[in-house]
Motif scaffolding. Structure first.
Motif, PDB file in Angstrom:
ATOM      1  N   ASP A 263       0.691  -1.180   0.067  1.00  0.00           N
ATOM      2  CA  ASP A 263      -0.158  -0.025  -0.015  1.00  0.00           C
ATOM      3  C   ASP A 263       0.624   1.264  -0.030  1.00  0.00           C
ATOM      4  OD1 ASP A 263      -2.177  -1.736   0.181  1.00  0.00           O
ATOM      5  OD2 ASP A 263      -2.625  -1.547   2.199  1.00  0.00           O
ATOM      6  N   THR A 264       1.999   1.304   0.997  1.00  0.00           N
ATOM      7  CA  THR A 264       2.877   2.546   0.785  1.00  0.00           C
ATOM      8  C   THR A 264       3.697   2.498  -0.369  1.00  0.00           C
ATOM      9  OG1 THR A 264       4.497   1.308   2.333  1.00  0.00           O
ATOM     10  CG2 THR A 264       2.736   2.500   3.335  1.00  0.00           C
ATOM     11  N   GLY A 265       3.973   1.541  -0.885  1.00  0.00           N
ATOM     12  CA  GLY A 265       4.748   1.474  -2.312  1.00  0.00           C
ATOM     13  C   GLY A 265       3.941   2.318  -3.273  1.00  0.00           C
ATOM     14  N   ILE A 266       2.666   1.568  -3.443  1.00  0.00           N
ATOM     15  CA  ILE A 266       1.804   2.127  -4.442  1.00  0.00           C
ATOM     16  C   ILE A 266       1.581   3.683  -4.227  1.00  0.00           C
ATOM     17  CG2 ILE A 266      -0.358   2.027  -5.705  1.00  0.00           C
ATOM     18  CD1 ILE A 266      -0.171  -0.844  -5.263  1.00  0.00           C
ATOM     19  N   ASP A 267       1.565   4.102  -3.053  1.00  0.00           N
ATOM     20  CA  ASP A 267       1.069   5.472  -2.518  1.00  0.00           C
ATOM     21  C   ASP A 267       2.658   6.248  -3.100  1.00  0.00           C
ATOM     22  OD1 ASP A 267      -0.005   7.612  -1.544  1.00  0.00           O
ATOM     23  OD2 ASP A 267       1.012   7.225   0.571  1.00  0.00           O
ATOM     24  N   ALA A 268       3.477   5.653  -3.039  1.00  0.00           N
ATOM     25  CA  ALA A 268       4.948   6.557  -3.337  1.00  0.00           C
ATOM     26  C   ALA A 268       4.743   6.580  -4.771  1.00  0.00           C
ATOM     27  CB  ALA A 268       6.097   5.754  -3.129  1.00  0.00           C
ATOM     28  N   LEU A 269       4.509   5.619  -5.714  1.00  0.00           N
ATOM     29  CA  LEU A 269       4.380   5.556  -7.235  1.00  0.00           C
ATOM     30  C   LEU A 269       3.210   6.523  -7.427  1.00  0.00           C
ATOM     31  CD1 LEU A 269       5.252   4.528  -9.955  1.00  0.00           C
ATOM     32  CD2 LEU A 269       3.461   2.584  -9.612  1.00  0.00           C
ATOM     33  N   THR A 270       2.220   6.605  -6.930  1.00  0.00           N
ATOM     34  CA  THR A 270       1.116   7.566  -7.463  1.00  0.00           C
ATOM     35  C   THR A 270       1.519   8.764  -7.252  1.00  0.00           C
ATOM     36  OG1 THR A 270      -0.284   6.103  -6.398  1.00  0.00           O
ATOM     37  CG2 THR A 270      -1.104   8.293  -6.840  1.00  0.00           C
ATOM     38  N   HIS A 271       2.366   9.179  -5.809  1.00  0.00           N
ATOM     39  CA  HIS A 271       2.949  10.601  -5.845  1.00  0.00           C
ATOM     40  C   HIS A 271       3.911  10.959  -7.013  1.00  0.00           C
ATOM     41  CE1 HIS A 271       2.589   9.911  -1.192  1.00  0.00           C
ATOM     42  NE2 HIS A 271       1.394  10.464  -1.616  1.00  0.00           N
ATOM     43  N   ALA A 272       4.551   9.910  -7.441  1.00  0.00           N
ATOM     44  CA  ALA A 272       5.600  10.129  -8.732  1.00  0.00           C
ATOM     45  C   ALA A 272       4.910  10.734  -9.674  1.00  0.00           C
ATOM     46  CB  ALA A 272       6.696   9.075  -8.373  1.00  0.00           C
ATOM     47  N   ILE A 273       3.944   9.854 -10.237  1.00  0.00           N
ATOM     48  CA  ILE A 273       3.305   9.924 -11.397  1.00  0.00           C
ATOM     49  C   ILE A 273       2.462  11.007 -11.484  1.00  0.00           C
ATOM     50  CG2 ILE A 273       1.668   8.794 -12.819  1.00  0.00           C
ATOM     51  CD1 ILE A 273       2.851   6.061 -12.560  1.00  0.00           C
ATOM     52  N   GLU A 274       1.673  11.216 -10.261  1.00  0.00           N
ATOM     53  CA  GLU A 274       0.861  12.413 -10.495  1.00  0.00           C
ATOM     54  C   GLU A 274       1.587  13.778 -10.459  1.00  0.00           C
ATOM     55  OE1 GLU A 274      -3.498  11.776  -9.075  1.00  0.00           O
ATOM     56  OE2 GLU A 274      -2.396  11.877  -7.279  1.00  0.00           O
ATOM     57  N   ALA A 275       2.769  13.625  -9.601  1.00  0.00           N
ATOM     58  CA  ALA A 275       3.776  14.953  -9.713  1.00  0.00           C
ATOM     59  C   ALA A 275       4.269  15.324 -11.320  1.00  0.00           C
ATOM     60  CB  ALA A 275       4.827  14.929  -8.801  1.00  0.00           C
ATOM     61  N   TYR A 276       4.329  14.226 -11.767  1.00  0.00           N
ATOM     62  CA  TYR A 276       4.993  14.322 -13.365  1.00  0.00           C
ATOM     63  C   TYR A 276       3.894  14.821 -14.329  1.00  0.00           C
ATOM     64  CZ  TYR A 276       7.885  13.588 -17.192  1.00  0.00           C
ATOM     65  OH  TYR A 276       8.626  13.846 -18.477  1.00  0.00           O
ATOM     66  N   VAL A 277       2.741  14.577 -14.042  1.00  0.00           N
ATOM     67  CA  VAL A 277       1.432  14.747 -14.955  1.00  0.00           C
ATOM     68  C   VAL A 277       0.971  15.958 -14.582  1.00  0.00           C
ATOM     69  CG1 VAL A 277       1.482  12.322 -15.567  1.00  0.00           C
ATOM     70  CG2 VAL A 277      -0.061  13.010 -14.227  1.00  0.00           C
TER      71      VAL A 277
ATOM     72  N   VAL B 272     -10.484   3.417   4.637  1.00  0.00           N
ATOM     73  CA  VAL B 272      -9.686   2.551   3.784  1.00  0.00           C
ATOM     74  C   VAL B 272      -8.093   3.398   4.123  1.00  0.00           C
ATOM     75  CG1 VAL B 272      -9.023   1.830   1.659  1.00  0.00           C
ATOM     76  CG2 VAL B 272     -11.514   1.892   2.484  1.00  0.00           C
ATOM     77  N   ALA B 273      -7.171   2.644   4.271  1.00  0.00           N
ATOM     78  CA  ALA B 273      -5.857   3.231   4.182  1.00  0.00           C
ATOM     79  C   ALA B 273      -5.466   4.059   3.018  1.00  0.00           C
ATOM     80  CB  ALA B 273      -4.801   2.161   4.514  1.00  0.00           C
ATOM     81  N   HIS B 274      -4.759   5.021   3.343  1.00  0.00           N
ATOM     82  CA  HIS B 274      -4.726   6.094   2.210  1.00  0.00           C
ATOM     83  C   HIS B 274      -3.928   5.552   0.949  1.00  0.00           C
ATOM     84  CE1 HIS B 274      -3.612   9.673  -0.048  1.00  0.00           C
ATOM     85  NE2 HIS B 274      -2.323   9.440   0.207  1.00  0.00           N
ATOM     86  N   GLY B 275      -2.909   4.713   1.078  1.00  0.00           N
ATOM     87  CA  GLY B 275      -2.368   4.077   0.035  1.00  0.00           C
ATOM     88  C   GLY B 275      -3.265   3.166  -0.731  1.00  0.00           C
TER      89      GLY B 275
ATOM     90  N   ALA C  41      16.600  -3.670  -1.536  1.00  0.00           N
ATOM     91  CA  ALA C  41      15.175  -3.138  -2.226  1.00  0.00           C
ATOM     92  C   ALA C  41      14.472  -2.187  -1.282  1.00  0.00           C
ATOM     93  CB  ALA C  41      14.146  -4.297  -2.586  1.00  0.00           C
ATOM     94  N   ARG C  42      14.725  -2.190   0.315  1.00  0.00           N
ATOM     95  CA  ARG C  42      14.291  -1.739   1.221  1.00  0.00           C
ATOM     96  C   ARG C  42      14.666  -0.083   1.192  1.00  0.00           C
ATOM     97  NH1 ARG C  42       9.251  -3.089   3.269  1.00  0.00           N
ATOM     98  NH2 ARG C  42       9.299  -5.150   4.324  1.00  0.00           N
ATOM     99  N   GLU C  43      16.091  -0.147   1.099  1.00  0.00           N
ATOM    100  CA  GLU C  43      16.794   1.008   0.950  1.00  0.00           C
ATOM    101  C   GLU C  43      16.343   1.960  -0.252  1.00  0.00           C
ATOM    102  OE1 GLU C  43      21.223   2.816   1.702  1.00  0.00           O
ATOM    103  OE2 GLU C  43      21.034   0.696   0.915  1.00  0.00           O
ATOM    104  N   ALA C  44      16.314   1.275  -1.239  1.00  0.00           N
ATOM    105  CA  ALA C  44      15.809   1.885  -2.634  1.00  0.00           C
ATOM    106  C   ALA C  44      14.564   2.348  -2.488  1.00  0.00           C
ATOM    107  CB  ALA C  44      15.801   0.774  -3.700  1.00  0.00           C
ATOM    108  N   MET C  45      13.334   1.719  -2.075  1.00  0.00           N
ATOM    109  CA  MET C  45      12.044   2.287  -1.927  1.00  0.00           C
ATOM    110  C   MET C  45      11.880   3.274  -0.756  1.00  0.00           C
ATOM    111  SD  MET C  45      10.122   0.533  -4.018  1.00  0.00           S
ATOM    112  CE  MET C  45       8.463   1.152  -3.213  1.00  0.00           C
ATOM    113  N   MET C  46      12.727   3.383   0.202  1.00  0.00           N
ATOM    114  CA  MET C  46      12.833   4.272   1.136  1.00  0.00           C
ATOM    115  C   MET C  46      13.242   5.815   0.428  1.00  0.00           C
ATOM    116  SD  MET C  46      11.794   4.892   4.431  1.00  0.00           S
ATOM    117  CE  MET C  46      12.233   5.453   5.796  1.00  0.00           C
ATOM    118  N   LEU C  47      14.438   5.628  -0.297  1.00  0.00           N
ATOM    119  CA  LEU C  47      14.786   6.796  -1.078  1.00  0.00           C
ATOM    120  C   LEU C  47      13.944   7.366  -2.126  1.00  0.00           C
ATOM    121  CD1 LEU C  47      16.863   8.927  -1.483  1.00  0.00           C
ATOM    122  CD2 LEU C  47      18.023   7.158  -3.020  1.00  0.00           C
ATOM    123  N   ALA C  48      13.128   6.193  -2.812  1.00  0.00           N
ATOM    124  CA  ALA C  48      12.312   6.515  -3.814  1.00  0.00           C
ATOM    125  C   ALA C  48      11.106   7.458  -3.254  1.00  0.00           C
ATOM    126  CB  ALA C  48      11.806   5.453  -4.666  1.00  0.00           C
ATOM    127  N   SER C  49      10.748   6.818  -1.965  1.00  0.00           N
ATOM    128  CA  SER C  49       9.343   7.608  -1.265  1.00  0.00           C
ATOM    129  C   SER C  49       9.932   8.924  -1.070  1.00  0.00           C
ATOM    130  CB  SER C  49       9.069   6.669   0.027  1.00  0.00           C
ATOM    131  OG  SER C  49       8.197   7.491   0.780  1.00  0.00           O
TER     132      SER C  49
END
Length: 386
Positions: A189-203, A274-277, A238-246
């Protein structure tokens, strides 16, 4: 266009960074920090480590552990009293987005007073606040680097977006080791949340070259690592990468904006708990499909950054592949529909007009590449239910 960029003044990034909190309090010239967290965090040992580090340098720490998921105006009351009673000159938010959003809200309310609804969008808040240090323990919200706090109004059940430099943490401690014990559902859930942030910021209609770089970097990293970390939560790389990406995604949307997914997800969280992510994940494929015609080339860039298409394919093909990938990601990460989550159909349909109204009033849909009206938003809510 001139981008108005704001970032935390200090960011300590890397495994073991939590051990630097005592020195950070010194660096910020504080003496009486209040740690804001939830009851579970008290059992992990992280709070004790922070207190020990703070007191080792001769400072006095106190703890408020009343953070609740999706914080409400009622849940802030005891925290405000705790900050005032301790005479806190620094607030340390430890936990997921709820803890950090609570810390931000306490920072402004304990300094300015008033009610949280006084600070909701479209107001831009730049007044005084007790400084906040954000220490995320999940890789998703990006709240440690943003100018936003999300608090639900206990009376109206509106999930309020509160924005402005007053909510930006003065410092952030980004320690991926704090995420190693996250369960698979929270990881997804938190990973998809981060992806949503990134894609929405870009578009977003507010995208700019500064935010674009962080957004694309986060998309690339999440595309490589989200399924890996969901399958194997002990994968430290992978955890470190996801933390930085978030954090990168948080920087991106804080200096651009989120858009329709977030506008529509907040009412789902407030009205159906429902949890935000997870709410974002439920909406993400359908909202993206609706929005593509407004910025096909930008969505195509996101597909290329995710690594799901070659650089040479057409924008139309790449954008379509992005929608397919978001559906596949939801399947692979076992994201339920609202019906699968257990929401009653009649209750969902009854609340669709209110959810659409609240989504539009948040302002986020106005940043979307294709700006919807209430009827179109209601149509998306109907489509995603099952």
């Amino acid at each position: 266009m001139i981008a108005n960029v704001a970032l935390p003044r200090i960011m300590k990034v890397g495994g073991g960074a939590i051990n630097e909190v005592g020195a950070l309090v010194d660096e910020l010239g504080a003496a009486r920090p209040l740690i804001v967290t939830d009851a579970f965090m008290l059992t992990t040992g992280h709070v004790d480590r922070i207190i020990k580090a703070i007191e080792h340098d001769g400072h006095t720490a106190a703890v408020f552990s009343g953070v609740v998921p999706d914080p409400t105006t009622d849940s802030l009351k005891e925290g405000i009293e705790a900050a005032r009673r301790h005479d806190a000159d620094l607030i340390i938010g430890l936990g997921g987005g709820s803890a950090i959003d609570t810390a931000k809200a306490l920072g402004i309310l304990s300094r300015q007073g008033g009610q949280m609804r006084d600070f909701k969008a479209p107001r831009n808040n730049n007044g005084p606040a007790v400084p906040v240090v954000a220490i995320p323990t999940t890789a998703g919200s990006g709240s440690e680097a943003t100018q936003f706090s999300i608090i639900s109004d206990s009376e109206t059940h509106e999930k309020m977006l509160c924005a402005g430099i007053s909510f930006l943490p003065v410092a952030a401690v980004i320690d991926y080791e704090l995420t190693l014990t996250m369960p698979a559902r929270l990881t997804a859930d938190t990973g998809i949340d981060a992806l949503t942030h990134a894609i929405e910021a870009y578009v977003s209609r507010k995208a700019n070259p500064f935010s674009d770089g962080f957004a694309l970097s986060a998309i690339r990293t999440i595309g490589t690592n989200l399924r890996r970390v969901y399958t194997d939560g002990s994968n430290a790389d992978a955890r470190e990468a996801m933390m930085l990406a978030s954090t990168q995604a948080g920087i991106a949307f804080s200096n651009s904006s989120v858009a329709l997914v977030h506008g529509m997800s907040r009412p789902i969280g407030a009205l159906f708990h429902v949890a935000h992510g997870l709410a974002n994940a439920m909406l993400f494929p359908s909202v993206t499909e609706f929005s593509i015609s407004g910025a096909e080339n930008r969505y195509a860039d996101c597909a290329r950054a995710l690594g799901i298409v070659s650089p040479s394919v057409s924008d139309q093909y790449a954008a379509g592949a992005l929608v397919a990938e978001l559906h596949a990601l939801n399947r692979d990460l076992e994201v339920p529909t609202p019906e699968g989550f257990g929401i009653d159909r009649a209750s969902w349909e009854e609340k669709i007009p209110l959810m659409a109204e609240q989504a539009l009033s948040s302002g986020s849909p106005g940043n979307n590449p294709l700006v919807p009206d209430a009827e179109q938003i209601q149509g998306i809510y109907k489509d995603i239910f099952a």
